[in-house]
Design an enzyme around this catalytic site. Structure first.
Site, short mmCIF file in Angstrom:
data_model
loop_
_atom_site.label_atom_id
_atom_site.label_comp_id
_atom_site.label_asym_id
_atom_site.label_seq_id
_atom_site.Cartn_x
_atom_site.Cartn_y
_atom_site.Cartn_z
N ARG A 50 46.53 12.74 -2.85
CA ARG A 50 47.87 12.99 -3.41
C ARG A 50 48.76 12.26 -2.60
O ARG A 50 48.64 11.72 -1.79
CB ARG A 50 48.11 14.54 -2.97
CG ARG A 50 46.95 15.56 -3.54
CD ARG A 50 47.21 17.12 -2.88
NE ARG A 50 46.38 17.80 -3.38
CZ ARG A 50 46.93 19.12 -3.94
NH1 ARG A 50 48.02 19.46 -3.87
NH2 ARG A 50 45.85 19.85 -4.54
N ASP A 52 53.30 12.31 -2.39
CA ASP A 52 54.51 13.31 -2.60
C ASP A 52 55.45 12.54 -3.75
O ASP A 52 55.23 11.39 -4.11
CB ASP A 52 55.30 13.46 -1.36
CG ASP A 52 54.76 14.25 -0.29
OD1 ASP A 52 53.82 15.39 -0.88
OD2 ASP A 52 55.06 14.13 0.95
N TYR A 110 49.14 3.33 5.35
CA TYR A 110 50.41 3.44 4.98
C TYR A 110 51.19 2.60 5.46
O TYR A 110 51.25 2.26 6.67
CB TYR A 110 50.91 4.95 5.06
CG TYR A 110 50.18 6.02 4.16
CD1 TYR A 110 50.88 6.11 3.08
CD2 TYR A 110 49.14 6.61 4.66
CE1 TYR A 110 50.38 6.93 2.15
CE2 TYR A 110 48.58 7.56 3.85
CZ TYR A 110 49.22 7.83 2.54
OH TYR A 110 48.83 8.61 1.63
N ARG A 197 55.58 10.56 7.41
CA ARG A 197 57.10 10.88 7.34
C ARG A 197 57.44 11.43 8.55
O ARG A 197 58.42 11.26 8.95
CB ARG A 197 57.48 11.41 6.31
CG ARG A 197 57.12 10.87 4.97
CD ARG A 197 57.13 11.51 3.47
NE ARG A 197 58.36 12.20 3.24
CZ ARG A 197 58.72 13.09 2.25
NH1 ARG A 197 57.87 13.50 1.45
NH2 ARG A 197 59.78 13.59 2.19
#
Lengths: 244, 244
Positions: A50, A52, A110, A197
């Site tokens: 997934r 965001d 990431y 994050r």
């Protein structure tokens, strides 16, 4: 029945994340609608993760099954000509039947882009997090390296994301400056909800002196989300690589 | 009464150009509304040029008059905090009373970005023109250099833009490749409507062998818009510098 593995790239600015949601514009809906049009039958795709709302991907892998005989090159061309210009198909290949974009995934990398300049850059709008304050990338890098390793990452997990098992292995992590851009890179065998994050928000707190390197180690051990820094905005986050 | 010169930068993707238009979202409306809010009185600004819908500016100069005593640094900060993130204020200074962003302008430099890669880059959506075909930047450069000099540029003017005097001086022009990006740079003492976009479309026709370098010289002399190439899309066009 063919099993296909596709690599895509997308700018997430206009989307409510990858995952299909009814009544909302998600990347998955757009790709499935396009593929269904090309293959002339309703097609479901499985994404590697997934993402965001507002999060980007330099490399995002999905897989799907089809009876259709169109060669991979034709599928790439067809998808790229029909998809909106903020989603691109980079590669497509036939893979063994047991491949699944999500369950076969061994890890991901990431990147989080912090645009560190006094004045915002209009061309980085929704593509990086604008942070105008003095930034010590070396200090952030030292703090980041403390996160490397196998830990229970509950302290770095958004409230709704906790699972039975919150242990993950961060295989590589670091912060580097390149001109006005301060880039956090994190690789792990898996990520909890909002993990990158929250790591980024915590490192920014370290930069501002609100947390120390010792605090970072203490936060990991605490498994307490309230002790970590804030969740940095989605704009700067890019899924950069997917490992199989 | 102070006279102020302001340098801005904006991503034009979301705007119908710089020039104020009623009922339409233009950069000028947004800046005037913001300034009027800061200065607590209706404020009119004068831009160095019009720009078409979707066209960007790395450097755009406007001027305005005010009785307000707020120092330049405060105006920059106030505007940047209130303006949307796709418009940035880079500089602001008091200038002599006779300065006018448009009438004092001695020349401008534009850049046109052609993203020359087989597959589009989702992060360049509305920020460059995606052109996937084989491109000979050196050939385009040779053709571009023929446009340098003082000419009647009627052949490179959009239909509604012809004026009494269509003579302009192109002081510098060239095409350079940098990785996947082919960049056309044009400096002139003034530009006709769509001039850079039609020059770009013409150079692309030269690249494709539809026009020769000899044709380019003939097109200039003809003053006939129909002989030049198509108008390249606005996405790749950046006002890059303004000369006073």
């Amino acid at each position: 029945m063919r099993n296909l593995r596709v690599t895509a790239s997308f700018c997430g600015a206009a989307y409510h994340g990858f995952q299909r949601q009814s009544g909302i514009c998600a990347v998955q809906n757009v790709i499935e609608d396009t593929l269904s049009q090309i293959l002339k039958q309703k097609t479901v795709i499985y994404g590697c993760s997934r993402t965001d709302a507002g999060v980007h991907a330099n490399e995002f892998v999905f897989s799907f099954r089809t009876e259709c005989a169109v060669p991979c090159r034709g599928l790439i061309r067809g998808m790229n000509s029909l998809l909106p210009d903020d989603i691109a198909i980079l590669a497509c290949e036939d893979v063994p039947q047991d491949f699944h974009a999500r369950y076969s995934c061994k890890g991901k990398e990431y990147k989080y882009l912090i645009h560190n300049a006094e004045i915002k850059d209009p061309f980085l709008y929704k593509r990086a997090y604008h942070y105008p304050y003095r930034t010590d990338a070396e200090l952030m890098d030292r703090a980041a390296r403390l996160i490397k390793g196998t830990h229970d990452f509950s302290a770095f997990c958004g409230s709704s994301g906790l699972k039975d098992d919150n242990v993950r292995t961060v295989t590589d992590i670091g912060v580097e400056r390149s001109g006005d851009m301060v880039v956090l890179t994190v690789s792990a065998d898996g990520f909890l909800y909002n993990m990158v994050r929250i790591i980024c928000g915590t490192l920014i707190f370290v930069n501002e002196g609100r947390l120390s390197c010792d605090d970072v180690e203490r936060i990991i051990r605490s498994c307490n989300r309230d002790l970590a820094g804030p969740t940095a905005p989605p704009d700067g986050l890019y899924l950069n690589k997917v490992f199989y």
